[in-house]
Scaffold this motif. Structure first.
Motif, PDB file in Angstrom:
ATOM      1  N   SER A  42       0.849  -1.188   0.000  1.00  0.00           N
ATOM      2  CA  SER A  42       0.000   0.000   0.000  1.00  0.00           C
ATOM      3  C   SER A  42       0.889   1.244   0.000  1.00  0.00           C
ATOM      4  N   GLU A  43       0.272   2.403  -0.245  1.00  0.00           N
ATOM      5  CA  GLU A  43       1.034   3.650  -0.161  1.00  0.00           C
ATOM      6  C   GLU A  43       1.529   3.880   1.263  1.00  0.00           C
ATOM      7  N   ALA A  44       0.751   3.454   2.252  1.00  0.00           N
ATOM      8  CA  ALA A  44       1.197   3.586   3.649  1.00  0.00           C
ATOM      9  C   ALA A  44       2.457   2.750   3.877  1.00  0.00           C
ATOM     10  N   ASP A  45       2.510   1.549   3.300  1.00  0.00           N
ATOM     11  CA  ASP A  45       3.719   0.721   3.400  1.00  0.00           C
ATOM     12  C   ASP A  45       4.904   1.425   2.741  1.00  0.00           C
ATOM     13  N   ALA A  46       4.654   2.049   1.590  1.00  0.00           N
ATOM     14  CA  ALA A  46       5.728   2.744   0.872  1.00  0.00           C
ATOM     15  C   ALA A  46       6.244   3.910   1.704  1.00  0.00           C
ATOM     16  N   ARG A  47       5.348   4.669   2.321  1.00  0.00           N
ATOM     17  CA  ARG A  47       5.764   5.787   3.186  1.00  0.00           C
ATOM     18  C   ARG A  47       6.608   5.266   4.348  1.00  0.00           C
ATOM     19  N   GLN A  48       6.174   4.184   4.964  1.00  0.00           N
ATOM     20  CA  GLN A  48       6.923   3.606   6.081  1.00  0.00           C
ATOM     21  C   GLN A  48       8.288   3.106   5.612  1.00  0.00           C
ATOM     22  N   TYR A  49       8.343   2.531   4.413  1.00  0.00           N
ATOM     23  CA  TYR A  49       9.608   2.066   3.840  1.00  0.00           C
ATOM     24  C   TYR A  49      10.574   3.236   3.664  1.00  0.00           C
ATOM     25  N   ILE A  50      10.067   4.355   3.170  1.00  0.00           N
ATOM     26  CA  ILE A  50      10.898   5.549   3.019  1.00  0.00           C
ATOM     27  C   ILE A  50      11.467   5.970   4.365  1.00  0.00           C
ATOM     28  N   LEU A  51      10.598   6.046   5.371  1.00  0.00           N
ATOM     29  CA  LEU A  51      11.032   6.518   6.693  1.00  0.00           C
ATOM     30  C   LEU A  51      11.956   5.520   7.401  1.00  0.00           C
ATOM     31  N   ALA A  52      11.656   4.232   7.270  1.00  0.00           N
ATOM     32  CA  ALA A  52      12.421   3.218   8.005  1.00  0.00           C
ATOM     33  C   ALA A  52      13.664   2.736   7.275  1.00  0.00           C
ATOM     34  N   LYS A  53      13.615   2.660   5.955  1.00  0.00           N
ATOM     35  CA  LYS A  53      14.722   2.077   5.196  1.00  0.00           C
ATOM     36  C   LYS A  53      15.556   3.101   4.437  1.00  0.00           C
ATOM     37  N   MET A  54      14.924   4.162   3.943  1.00  0.00           N
ATOM     38  CA  MET A  54      15.648   5.105   3.093  1.00  0.00           C
ATOM     39  C   MET A  54      16.220   6.288   3.871  1.00  0.00           C
ATOM     40  N   HIS A  55      15.452   6.889   4.733  1.00  0.00           N
ATOM     41  CA  HIS A  55      15.942   8.072   5.437  1.00  0.00           C
ATOM     42  C   HIS A  55      17.027   7.799   6.476  1.00  0.00           C
ATOM     43  N   PRO A  56      17.056   6.646   7.131  1.00  0.00           N
ATOM     44  CA  PRO A  56      18.157   6.403   8.072  1.00  0.00           C
ATOM     45  C   PRO A  56      19.540   6.450   7.435  1.00  0.00           C
ATOM     46  N   ASP A  57      19.632   6.223   6.129  1.00  0.00           N
ATOM     47  CA  ASP A  57      20.926   6.290   5.457  1.00  0.00           C
ATOM     48  C   ASP A  57      21.554   7.670   5.588  1.00  0.00           C
ATOM     49  N   LEU A  58      20.740   8.708   5.657  1.00  0.00           N
ATOM     50  CA  LEU A  58      21.271  10.063   5.826  1.00  0.00           C
ATOM     51  C   LEU A  58      22.039  10.161   7.141  1.00  0.00           C
ATOM     52  N   LYS A  59      21.479   9.615   8.195  1.00  0.00           N
ATOM     53  CA  LYS A  59      22.144   9.661   9.502  1.00  0.00           C
ATOM     54  C   LYS A  59      23.389   8.780   9.523  1.00  0.00           C
ATOM     55  N   LYS A  60      23.318   7.608   8.889  1.00  0.00           N
ATOM     56  CA  LYS A  60      24.457   6.682   8.889  1.00  0.00           C
ATOM     57  C   LYS A  60      25.601   7.182   8.023  1.00  0.00           C
TER      58      LYS A  60
END
Length: 177
Positions: A42-60
């Motif tokens: 779902s789009e909600a899953d995609a949003r969560q994927y962005i927040l959980a999997k994609m955005h943490p790379d910025l911090k790392k």
């Protein structure tokens, strides 16, 4: 926000608002067959994927690794491109995925080239890698156009089958310019 303009495309960091694009892309038959199921239903899953999997790379890593590819003229969102420190690969792995209706128009090549430019020019990496399914001839052609060399087949934890490994060193990149 860092926006990078090329001749035909603009690349910008992925944002939670891009969930509909990621949902469409990551649930397409071609993405599922060539890249794999990321559990997006779902789009909600995609949003969560962005927040959980994609955005943490910025911090790392201290920089955005996941980008949206847009047509510079029409501003249409056409896919994603990225740089990942992927398990099983010795070096940063470049990735890209294009919505099927935009394939064959040079967007993947332009995005892959920009990721290589970022890897070497901005982030100071000495080597960039890429993997693709053995039967993904289109992706192989893109990588070879950008300057990558096929160095063999490997198995990585994200797949259940061997994949083709491509590499491009900074020296090769510099000499091909």
């Amino acid at each position: 926000m860092n926006v990078i303009a090329l001749k035909a495309i603009t690349i910008r960091p992925v944002a939670p608002e891009d969930a509909s694009l990621l949902f469409e892309l990551m649930t397409s038959a071609k993405f599922l067959a060539k890249i794999g199921d990321r559990g997006i239903k779902s789009e909600a899953d995609a949003r969560q994927y962005i927040l959980a999997k994609m955005h943490p790379d910025l911090k790392k890593k201290g920089f955005f690794v996941n980008h949206i590819i847009m047509d510079s003229e029409t501003k249409a969102e056409i896919g994603t491109c990225s740089l990942h420190d992927r398990e099983g690969i010795n070096g940063v792995d470049i990735g890209y995925a294009i919505l099927e209706r935009y394939e064959g128009m040079g967007y993947a090549t332009a995005a892959a080239q920009k990721m290589v430019d970022l890897a070497f020019g901005t982030y100071g990496l000495s080597k960039v890698c890429a993997i693709t399914n053995v039967d993904n001839l289109g992706s192989s052609k893109v990588l070879e156009k950008v300057g990558f060399s096929h160095v063999g087949n490997i198995e990585v934890p994200i797949t259940d089958h061997p994949v083709k490994l491509y590499e491009l060193s900074y020296d090769e990149f510099k000499n091909k310019r």
